[in-house]
Write a protein that holds these residues in place. Structure first.
Motif, short mmCIF file in Angstrom:
data_model
loop_
_atom_site.label_atom_id
_atom_site.label_comp_id
_atom_site.label_asym_id
_atom_site.label_seq_id
_atom_site.Cartn_x
_atom_site.Cartn_y
_atom_site.Cartn_z
N LEU A 72 0.80 -1.22 0.00
CA LEU A 72 0.00 0.00 0.00
C LEU A 72 0.83 1.28 0.00
O LEU A 72 0.49 2.25 -0.67
N TYR A 73 1.95 1.27 0.77
CA TYR A 73 2.64 2.53 1.02
C TYR A 73 4.09 2.55 0.56
O TYR A 73 4.87 3.35 1.04
N GLN A 74 4.45 1.69 -0.36
CA GLN A 74 5.82 1.73 -0.90
C GLN A 74 6.06 3.08 -1.57
O GLN A 74 5.27 3.52 -2.40
N ILE A 75 7.13 3.76 -1.18
CA ILE A 75 7.43 5.08 -1.73
C ILE A 75 8.01 4.92 -3.13
O ILE A 75 9.04 4.27 -3.31
N GLN A 76 7.35 5.49 -4.10
CA GLN A 76 7.80 5.37 -5.49
C GLN A 76 9.07 6.19 -5.73
O GLN A 76 9.21 7.30 -5.24
N GLY A 77 9.99 5.63 -6.48
CA GLY A 77 11.21 6.34 -6.82
C GLY A 77 12.21 6.44 -5.69
O GLY A 77 13.11 7.26 -5.72
N ALA A 78 12.03 5.61 -4.65
CA ALA A 78 12.93 5.66 -3.51
C ALA A 78 14.30 5.11 -3.89
O ALA A 78 14.42 4.18 -4.69
N ALA A 79 15.33 5.70 -3.30
CA ALA A 79 16.69 5.22 -3.56
C ALA A 79 16.86 3.82 -2.98
O ALA A 79 16.34 3.52 -1.91
N GLU A 80 17.60 3.00 -3.67
CA GLU A 80 17.81 1.63 -3.20
C GLU A 80 19.03 1.57 -2.29
O GLU A 80 20.09 2.10 -2.61
N ILE A 81 18.86 0.93 -1.14
CA ILE A 81 19.97 0.74 -0.21
C ILE A 81 20.38 -0.72 -0.28
O ILE A 81 19.53 -1.62 -0.24
N LYS A 82 21.68 -0.97 -0.39
CA LYS A 82 22.15 -2.34 -0.55
C LYS A 82 23.09 -2.74 0.59
O LYS A 82 24.32 -2.66 0.45
N PRO A 83 22.52 -3.13 1.72
CA PRO A 83 23.35 -3.57 2.84
C PRO A 83 23.91 -4.96 2.59
O PRO A 83 23.45 -5.67 1.69
N MET A 84 24.89 -5.35 3.39
CA MET A 84 25.42 -6.70 3.25
C MET A 84 24.41 -7.75 3.74
O MET A 84 24.50 -8.92 3.38
N GLY A 85 23.46 -7.34 4.58
CA GLY A 85 22.45 -8.26 5.08
C GLY A 85 22.81 -8.84 6.44
O GLY A 85 23.99 -8.98 6.78
N THR A 86 21.79 -9.17 7.21
CA THR A 86 21.97 -9.63 8.59
C THR A 86 22.80 -10.91 8.66
O THR A 86 23.72 -11.02 9.48
N ASP A 87 22.49 -11.89 7.82
CA ASP A 87 23.19 -13.18 7.89
C ASP A 87 24.69 -13.02 7.62
O ASP A 87 25.52 -13.57 8.36
N LYS A 88 25.03 -12.29 6.59
CA LYS A 88 26.45 -12.10 6.26
C LYS A 88 27.14 -11.29 7.35
O LYS A 88 28.29 -11.58 7.73
N PHE A 89 26.44 -10.29 7.88
CA PHE A 89 27.02 -9.46 8.93
C PHE A 89 27.32 -10.29 10.18
O PHE A 89 28.39 -10.17 10.79
N LEU A 90 26.38 -11.16 10.56
CA LEU A 90 26.59 -12.03 11.72
C LEU A 90 27.76 -12.99 11.49
O LEU A 90 28.53 -13.28 12.41
N ALA A 91 27.88 -13.47 10.26
CA ALA A 91 28.98 -14.38 9.96
C ALA A 91 30.33 -13.68 10.07
O ALA A 91 31.32 -14.26 10.54
N LEU A 92 30.39 -12.41 9.67
CA LEU A 92 31.65 -11.67 9.69
C LEU A 92 31.99 -11.12 11.08
O LEU A 92 33.16 -11.07 11.47
N TYR A 93 30.97 -10.70 11.83
CA TYR A 93 31.23 -9.97 13.08
C TYR A 93 30.61 -10.63 14.31
O TYR A 93 30.48 -9.99 15.36
N GLY A 94 30.24 -11.89 14.20
CA GLY A 94 29.61 -12.60 15.33
C GLY A 94 30.47 -12.61 16.58
O GLY A 94 29.97 -12.44 17.70
N SER A 95 31.78 -12.83 16.43
CA SER A 95 32.68 -12.89 17.59
C SER A 95 32.75 -11.54 18.30
O SER A 95 32.69 -11.47 19.54
N GLN A 96 32.87 -10.46 17.54
CA GLN A 96 32.92 -9.12 18.14
C GLN A 96 31.62 -8.81 18.90
O GLN A 96 31.65 -8.24 19.99
N ILE A 97 30.50 -9.22 18.31
CA ILE A 97 29.20 -9.01 18.97
C ILE A 97 29.17 -9.77 20.30
O ILE A 97 28.78 -9.22 21.34
#
Length: 426
Positions: A72-97
């Protein structure tokens, strides 16, 4: 590291086991009988499991609404953000967390033992997710190596020590004693609700005093009321979506009325299970924690998950959810129209229920029904700005996660931590 990883992944991330161990230690310190220790420990664990299952059911009953609002409320023409994603982030930084989490909790215990800040943060899964956010903030700010761990440890420790102390007087006003406080990302929104309700509310009229005509006496049952409200919400959103979208977003093989009714009933069942688990867990953890408070850390009180306060004003929880959904959607439409954010921000149904539902309970405690309504309305607006301004700060790491679970202290403290890092030229 093997031992630390075991503590992190097998204990801290299992709220039932974590609180069960706390109860066990408290009962052992009090030198209770073997039977009482087993009973108290297992009933605490079982109570938390019941609470967790109720929470899962509630989330599952709400998620289709999130999907509907996405359409219903997706903003048209919004800029796309491309994060590495939660799973990859946890795999890379799980020990520090994990290291930051353990160190921050140890600091919390030391501060509670030797200062006047006596709250101990016992919401196990939140003990994990806050260092998760602060590690992401550190990475975005350009830290590396031990700098990430130090940054995340400092901010996690500050959060779990300061926020339960800030919300403690408001919780006391709701529950009537000082047996626990909140350890949950609702604190910022709840403080706003509490202050606003105190100014504009009327404490003489509580949400729990709502009078129903005799024919509608069944509405006093929160299970029935919540089921009917969610049923109506699903119907309304389904009508707005139209048949084609309903088949995609809701369910392709069910009639809209039948599907909406079952989602409403699912919500009511989840809330009932959650409240049952809360009562069971409270009945065991508070007396058991007294052993720790009396012998190890005098006058300490536990900071617990937000559903712990729901039984004190269940009508307020429902009011907070509905009101904040309305004000947040209206806010989204306005900010989308003026182009304030260059990316899509969507309604946060989970935050509306848990965080702002709690904020409404706090608002009811300080300003009655009017306070709960006004407080949750304001919180619903603030929630959108919090998530909107925090997303770009996590652009390359976990912005996908904050878009779903943000709009609360996760977003607020991301902004605070990043701001402080820039202030000191980091």
């Amino acid at each position: 590291m093997t031992f630390i990883n075991f503590i992190i992944n097998q204990i801290f991330r299992e709220p039932a086991l974590f609180l069960g161990i706390i109860a066990l230690v408290g009962l052992l310190i009090q030198k209770k009988s073997f039977s009482e220790i087993i009973k108290g420990t297992f009933k605490t664990i079982i109570g938390v499991v019941i609470l967790t299952q109720g929470t899962s059911i509630l989330v599952n009953s709400i998620l289709p609404l999130s999907n509907a609002f996405n359409v219903l409320y997706q903003i048209q023409g919004a800029a796309e953000i491309k994060p590495m994603g939660t799973d990859k982030f946890l795999a890379l930084y799980g020990s520090q967390i994990g290291i930051a989490m353990v160190l921050a909790f140890l600091i919390n215990l030391l501060v509670a033992r030797f200062t006047k800040l006596k709250n101990i943060f016992l919401t196990g899964h939140m003990l994990f997710w806050f260092p998760f956010i602060f590690v992401a903030t550190a990475v975005e700010a350009g830290f590396n190596g031990s700098g990430i761990v130090i940054f995340a440890t400092i901010f996690t420790a500050l959060y779990i020590i300061i926020t339960p102390a800030l919300i403690r007087p408001f919780v006391k006003e709701v529950i009537g004693d000082d047996s626990f406080t909140l350890g949950h990302p609702t604190v910022g929104l709840s403080l706003v609700s509490g202050f606003v309700a105190k100014i504009f509310g009327d404490k003489s009229k509580s949400t729990e005093d709502i009078q129903f005509p005799k024919q509608l006496d069944f509405l006093k049952e929160i299970t029935i009321t919540s089921s009917l409200v969610m049923f109506i919400v699903y119907i309304i959103i389904g009508i707005i979506l139209g048949d084609e979208q309903v088949a995609k977003v809701y369910s392709a093989d069910k009639n809209l009325i039948v599907y909406s009714l079952m989602q409403g009933v699912l919500f009511g069942a989840g809330l009932t299970i959650l409240l049952t688990g809360v009562r069971m867990m409270l009945a065991e953890i508070i007396p058991a924690f007294k052993g720790i408070s009396d012998k190890v850390i005098p006058n300490a009180i536990p900071a617990l998950d937000c559903p712990i306060i729901f039984p004190y004003a269940p009508n307020a929880v429902l009011i907070g959810f509905i009101v904040s959904m309305i004000t947040s959607v209206v806010t989204l439409l306005i900010v989308g129209k003026v182009g304030l954010f260059q990316y899509a921000v969507l309604p946060l149904t989970i935050t509306c229920f848990f965080e702002i539902g709690t904020a409404a309970v706090i608002g009811n405690g300080t300003g009655g029904m009017r306070g709960a309504i006004i407080g949750s309305a304001v919180a619903g607006v603030i929630m959108i700005f919090l998530v909107g301004f925090s997303v770009p700060l996590l652009r390359n790491t976990v912005s996908d996660w904050i878009l779903i679970f943000g709009g609360n202290d996760f977003s607020l403290w991301t902004i605070i931590a990043r701001g402080i890092s820039k202030l000191f030229g980091m």
